[in-house]
Design a protein around this motif. Structure first.
Motif, PDB file in Angstrom:
ATOM      1  N   THR A  28       2.326   2.116  -3.531  1.00  0.00           N
ATOM      2  CA  THR A  28       1.398   2.723  -4.491  1.00  0.00           C
ATOM      3  C   THR A  28       0.800   4.028  -3.972  1.00  0.00           C
ATOM      4  O   THR A  28       0.010   4.662  -4.675  1.00  0.00           O
ATOM      5  CB  THR A  28       0.266   1.742  -4.825  1.00  0.00           C
ATOM      6  OG1 THR A  28      -0.360   1.298  -3.615  1.00  0.00           O
ATOM      7  CG2 THR A  28       0.806   0.535  -5.577  1.00  0.00           C
TER       8      THR A  28
ATOM      9  N   TYR B  20       6.602   3.853  -5.675  1.00  0.00           N
ATOM     10  CA  TYR B  20       7.424   2.915  -6.447  1.00  0.00           C
ATOM     11  C   TYR B  20       8.063   3.599  -7.649  1.00  0.00           C
ATOM     12  O   TYR B  20       9.188   3.260  -8.046  1.00  0.00           O
ATOM     13  CB  TYR B  20       6.611   1.693  -6.873  1.00  0.00           C
ATOM     14  CG  TYR B  20       5.652   1.901  -8.015  1.00  0.00           C
ATOM     15  CD1 TYR B  20       6.039   1.675  -9.329  1.00  0.00           C
ATOM     16  CD2 TYR B  20       4.337   2.314  -7.790  1.00  0.00           C
ATOM     17  CE1 TYR B  20       5.161   1.860 -10.383  1.00  0.00           C
ATOM     18  CE2 TYR B  20       3.446   2.495  -8.836  1.00  0.00           C
ATOM     19  CZ  TYR B  20       3.860   2.273 -10.125  1.00  0.00           C
ATOM     20  OH  TYR B  20       2.992   2.461 -11.166  1.00  0.00           O
TER      21      TYR B  20
ATOM     22  N   TYR C 290      -0.736  -9.310  -6.595  1.00  0.00           N
ATOM     23  CA  TYR C 290      -1.163  -7.946  -6.282  1.00  0.00           C
ATOM     24  C   TYR C 290      -2.619  -7.908  -5.823  1.00  0.00           C
ATOM     25  O   TYR C 290      -2.990  -7.115  -4.977  1.00  0.00           O
ATOM     26  CB  TYR C 290      -0.957  -7.034  -7.496  1.00  0.00           C
ATOM     27  CG  TYR C 290       0.499  -6.995  -7.899  1.00  0.00           C
ATOM     28  CD1 TYR C 290       1.459  -6.490  -7.035  1.00  0.00           C
ATOM     29  CD2 TYR C 290       0.918  -7.524  -9.109  1.00  0.00           C
ATOM     30  CE1 TYR C 290       2.797  -6.484  -7.371  1.00  0.00           C
ATOM     31  CE2 TYR C 290       2.259  -7.516  -9.460  1.00  0.00           C
ATOM     32  CZ  TYR C 290       3.196  -6.993  -8.591  1.00  0.00           C
ATOM     33  OH  TYR C 290       4.524  -6.992  -8.928  1.00  0.00           O
TER      34      TYR C 290
ATOM     35  N   LEU D  93       1.215  -2.432 -13.252  1.00  0.00           N
ATOM     36  CA  LEU D  93       0.365  -1.243 -13.223  1.00  0.00           C
ATOM     37  C   LEU D  93       0.497  -0.389 -14.477  1.00  0.00           C
ATOM     38  O   LEU D  93      -0.070   0.695 -14.543  1.00  0.00           O
ATOM     39  CB  LEU D  93       0.698  -0.396 -11.985  1.00  0.00           C
ATOM     40  CG  LEU D  93       0.456  -1.081 -10.637  1.00  0.00           C
ATOM     41  CD1 LEU D  93       0.850  -0.165  -9.493  1.00  0.00           C
ATOM     42  CD2 LEU D  93      -0.999  -1.511 -10.505  1.00  0.00           C
TER      43      LEU D  93
ATOM     44  N   LEU E  12       6.083  -4.453 -10.172  1.00  0.00           N
ATOM     45  CA  LEU E  12       4.929  -3.617  -9.850  1.00  0.00           C
ATOM     46  C   LEU E  12       4.681  -2.605 -10.969  1.00  0.00           C
ATOM     47  O   LEU E  12       3.533  -2.356 -11.362  1.00  0.00           O
ATOM     48  CB  LEU E  12       5.171  -2.908  -8.523  1.00  0.00           C
ATOM     49  CG  LEU E  12       4.004  -2.108  -7.938  1.00  0.00           C
ATOM     50  CD1 LEU E  12       2.796  -2.995  -7.713  1.00  0.00           C
ATOM     51  CD2 LEU E  12       4.421  -1.439  -6.630  1.00  0.00           C
ATOM     52  N   ARG E  13       5.738  -2.046 -11.504  1.00  0.00           N
ATOM     53  CA  ARG E  13       5.598  -1.113 -12.630  1.00  0.00           C
ATOM     54  C   ARG E  13       4.974  -1.803 -13.835  1.00  0.00           C
ATOM     55  O   ARG E  13       4.077  -1.257 -14.492  1.00  0.00           O
ATOM     56  CB  ARG E  13       6.970  -0.550 -12.999  1.00  0.00           C
ATOM     57  CG  ARG E  13       6.963   0.456 -14.152  1.00  0.00           C
ATOM     58  CD  ARG E  13       8.394   0.771 -14.564  1.00  0.00           C
ATOM     59  NE  ARG E  13       8.469   1.910 -15.470  1.00  0.00           N
ATOM     60  CZ  ARG E  13       8.336   1.832 -16.784  1.00  0.00           C
ATOM     61  NH1 ARG E  13       8.091   0.664 -17.354  1.00  0.00           N
ATOM     62  NH2 ARG E  13       8.445   2.911 -17.528  1.00  0.00           N
TER      63      ARG E  13
ATOM     64  N   GLU F  80       0.833  -1.205   0.000  1.00  0.00           N
ATOM     65  CA  GLU F  80       0.000   0.000   0.000  1.00  0.00           C
ATOM     66  C   GLU F  80       0.864   1.250   0.000  1.00  0.00           C
ATOM     67  O   GLU F  80       0.530   2.258  -0.640  1.00  0.00           O
ATOM     68  CB  GLU F  80      -0.925  -0.020   1.213  1.00  0.00           C
ATOM     69  CG  GLU F  80      -2.003  -1.082   1.146  1.00  0.00           C
ATOM     70  CD  GLU F  80      -2.774  -1.210   2.441  1.00  0.00           C
ATOM     71  OE1 GLU F  80      -4.011  -1.139   2.407  1.00  0.00           O
ATOM     72  OE2 GLU F  80      -2.133  -1.380   3.503  1.00  0.00           O
TER      73      GLU F  80
ATOM     74  N   PRO G 213       3.519   8.106  -7.368  1.00  0.00           N
ATOM     75  CA  PRO G 213       3.572   6.843  -6.629  1.00  0.00           C
ATOM     76  C   PRO G 213       4.982   6.598  -6.078  1.00  0.00           C
ATOM     77  O   PRO G 213       5.982   6.891  -6.741  1.00  0.00           O
ATOM     78  CB  PRO G 213       3.186   5.797  -7.675  1.00  0.00           C
ATOM     79  CG  PRO G 213       2.449   6.555  -8.728  1.00  0.00           C
ATOM     80  CD  PRO G 213       3.060   7.922  -8.751  1.00  0.00           C
TER      81      PRO G 213
END
Length: 710
Positions: free
Chosen positions: A420, A437, A594, A517, A513-514, A417, A435
């Motif tokens: 992001t 990240y 995720y 998303l 994660l990139r 959390e 964000p």
């Protein structure tokens, strides 16, 4: 030490003295002496990957010694040290020239209390000689400013700045008057220009005259100072090896000027410690040339008393093959450095370790103090979960601590959390939030590599990375791009690890994660994992062999399809060795999660972690095991898969209840198969404790040694 700087006490400790105290001869932040460890100090290189706080260490060293001894700090990646100024003739400028000028300017300021200014007449004369030619008729203002800047490096010019400005004006005007139009600049022109220069400044500035005389020993000068200055100017213009030789003499001039200051009787009485020169990113710009020149001077017996501290991205450099190497904790009380015959043996390469869990907690606590000294309460589990996520990265801990402070979470909040969540630069209320990240990736990965790395972070080795590049990155990238990228990562201290093309777990998590998303429907995410599934399905050999099947199951799990993994682990439970079975379980459950997906990789259901409900047997009643299989084994394997997947996920907080259920199911499996009970039983005892402590899960050691690492 400064806020957020922890785990670096071996450098900064005052009593007993740390490495900086023993090399500089002064306790940090204090005007108190400390015994020297070496008669001539090593060139210290602080090495490590991005994010380990190397630049922060140099900034703290400057703060610790500024005002107590002369200090200079340069960043070899800064534009002013790597890019030719627009108005400057290329033949009269180099990154090393600019670095030496910047170092000398900083060593003069601020003046150490009770001591005079440092003069650089030798360096000043050499710098003037190098930049004395090449200006055009329209460059008078620029030439005047450059001459004035150099003239201010000597004490008389500092005290009589008006006179210095007048000299600079005359020098620039006369130099430009000598420009003879087009055509190459030959030795005769250099001689005429330098004659003009020193006719103007030799007599009124006696200090500069003494500095110029030093160049009588320059190669080819034959004892004539003016000849020496002409030769150094010509060598500098020649570029290549000749320029490197000229730059080395300019460095020698700077060090000789410093040595003079510390040898003068009255200055020696008023100064304590050694001057400090800090070189950030020594692998870039002027860094390699500066490093090579200093080490060569010291190897040739031309000693100096400057305490050099540099930072190196990565752990290897072509100029440091014989450097003495130690981790930072090992130099806390003694450096263990003994120079040899080669130039690089005069360097001490110190690797910076990651933070411990407790050091990470203190960094986050520091970052969670607001400007008005209000302390933000941090959930007790969070710092240790952040340490597991960041693998001890000081940058990761600091940025995530900043995110905690800005977002002021209430109750339990997961590292995922925070990654992001939105983040603004401190003190900049007008900026848009980004964000977390993304902020971390911008500081850990060069922007030109982020797109390709986000895709290749899903790969496991060179072969899978090349297959993925061919399928997803286009013909222009290809195998050469993969090899180039792997080489660059290794050079920067991020080599591949067993089973992963991007070896650093924190960086890999951010890149994945990139990728996930990147688009709202996760189309690229699905396409990348399906490309890897095709790659592994097309390999020769038995597709169900554990060493091959684990890759396929890993990517199916990343797409949200748990059925194949449960079936494989169930069907092979009594077929393959227990340790190989546990290794497969750990590798498969390293797949990122995720939120819930259907078998096609699309989002389903409400937000939240659906693994917990499966691990705690809350969905057992809904599950219908296939006909003809052991239903109890099927449900146990299914629960265990989801439990391990959840408790080892760096994006979530450790869950004590799920860890307890994992313990129970592992013990149940050890009862189902008595022949393989020992590894399973030992995993049941070790894994819950390791998971809750944020440690990686390992297959218990057996007759064949240690198992795989999650």
């Amino acid at each position: 030490m400064g806020r957020g700087l922890h785990g670096r006490g071996a450098l900064f400790e005052a009593q007993p003295p740390g490495l900086a105290s023993r090399l500089v001869g002064l306790r940090p932040y204090q005007l108190l002496t400390s015994p020297y460890e070496h008669r001539e100090p090593p060139f210290v290189v602080l090495a490590g990957a991005r994010g380990l706080g190397k630049s922060m260490v140099l900034a703290e060293l400057r703060t610790a010694y500024r005002g107590h001894t002369p200090v200079a700090l340069i960043d070899c990646e800064a534009d002013r040290l790597t890019r030719l100024p627009g108005e400057r003739p290329a033949a009269t400028w180099s990154p090393v020239w600019q670095a030496l000028t910047s170092i000398a300017e900083q060593l003069r300021e601020p003046v150490v209390h009770g001591a005079g200014s440092i003069d650089f007449p030798r360096l000043e004369a050499g710098l003037l000689a190098v930049c004395a030619t090449g200006w055009g008729a329209r460059d008078e203002d620029s030439a005047r400013e450059e001459a004035r800047r150099i003239l201010l490096l000597s004490d008389p010019a500092r005290r009589w700045s008006v006179i210095a400005q007048g000299w600079a004006t005359k020098v620039a005007s006369r130099l430009i008057a000598n420009v003879s139009g087009t055509g190459p600049v030959g030795q005769a022109f250099i001689e005429a220009t330098l004659d003009t220069l020193f006719d103007l400044v030799w007599t009124p500035n006696g200090l500069l005259k003494a500095g110029a005389e030093w160049y009588r020993d320059y190669p080819g000068a034959s004892g004539d100072a003016r000849r020496g200055l002409i030769e150094i100017a010509r060598d500098f213009r020649a570029d290549g090896t000749s320029r490197a030789d000229a730059e080395r003499w300019l460095l020698r001039a700077l060090l000789a000027d410093l040595g003079d200051t510390y040898r003068r009787r009255w200055e020696r009485m008023r100064r304590v410690g050694r001057p400090v020169v800090l070189v950030d990113n020594v692998q870039s710009g002027p860094g390699p040339g500066l490093l090579k020149a200093v080490l060569k001077e010291r190897a040739d017996g031309i000693g100096d008393q400057v305490a050099f501290f540099a930072t190196l991205r990565g752990h290897r450099h072509p100029e440091l093959p014989d450097a003495v190497r130690h981790p930072l904790p090992e130099v806390a009380r003694a450096s263990g450095w003994v120079p040899g015959a080669s130039p690089s043996s005069h360097a001490l390469l110190v690797t910076l370790p990651p933070l411990t869990p407790e050091e990470t907690r203190r960094v986050i606590a520091d970052m969670c103090v607001t400007d008005d000294a209000t302390r933000i309460e941090v959930p007790p589990q969070l710092p240790y979960a952040i340490h597991r996520l960041t693998a001890g990265s000081p940058l990761g801990a600091a940025v995530l601590g900043q995110a905690v402070r800005q977002n002021r979470p209430v109750g339990a909040v997961s590292p995922g959390e925070l990654l992001t969540a939105g983040l603004k630069p401190d003190g900049d209320a007008e900026s848009d939030q980004r964000p977390v990240y993304r902020e971390l990736l911008d500081r850990l990965v060069p922007a030109v590599l982020a797109e390709e790395l986000a895709v290749l972070a899903t790969a496991h080795d060179g072969d899978s990375a090349r297959a993925l590049a061919e399928a997803r990155l286009g013909d222009s990238f290809g195998a050469a791009g993969v090899n180039r990228l792997r080489t660059q990562l290794t050079t920067e201290g991020l080599p591949p690890a067993a089973g992963y093309f991007v070896g650093d777990p924190f960086l890999r998590t951010l890149l994945l994660l990139r990728l996930h998303l990147d688009d709202a429907d996760h189309g690229r995410w699905r396409a990348v994992h399906r490309s890897l599934l095709s790659h592994y399905e097309g390999l020769p050999g038995n597709p169900d062999a554990p060493a091959r099947a684990r890759y396929r199951l890993h990517h199916e799990l990343a797409l949200g399809d748990t059925g194949f993994a449960v079936a494989y682990l169930r069907n092979t439970f009594r077929v393959i060795a227990p340790r190989a079975w546990l290794e497969t379980l750990l590798f498969v459950t390293a797949a990122p999660y995720y939120h819930a997906h259907d078998p096609h990789g699309r989002d389903i259901g409400a937000a939240g972690d659906h693994r917990r409900a499966v691990a705690l047997a809350r969905t057992d009643a809904e599950e219908e095991p296939p006909d003809g299989v052991d239903a109890a084994l099927h449900l146990t394997v299914r629960r265990l898969l989801h439990a391990v997947w959840q408790v080892t996920d760096p994006l979530v907080l450790p869950d004590e209840v799920v860890a307890g259920r994992m313990h129970f199911d592992l013990e149940q499996l050890s009862n189902i198969w008595p022949a393989g009970s020992e590894p399973l039983w030992r995993a049941a005892q070790q894994w819950p404790e390791d998971a809750l402590a944020g440690r990686p899960l390992r297959v218990p050691a057996g007759d064949s040694g240690d198992g795989g690492l999650r």
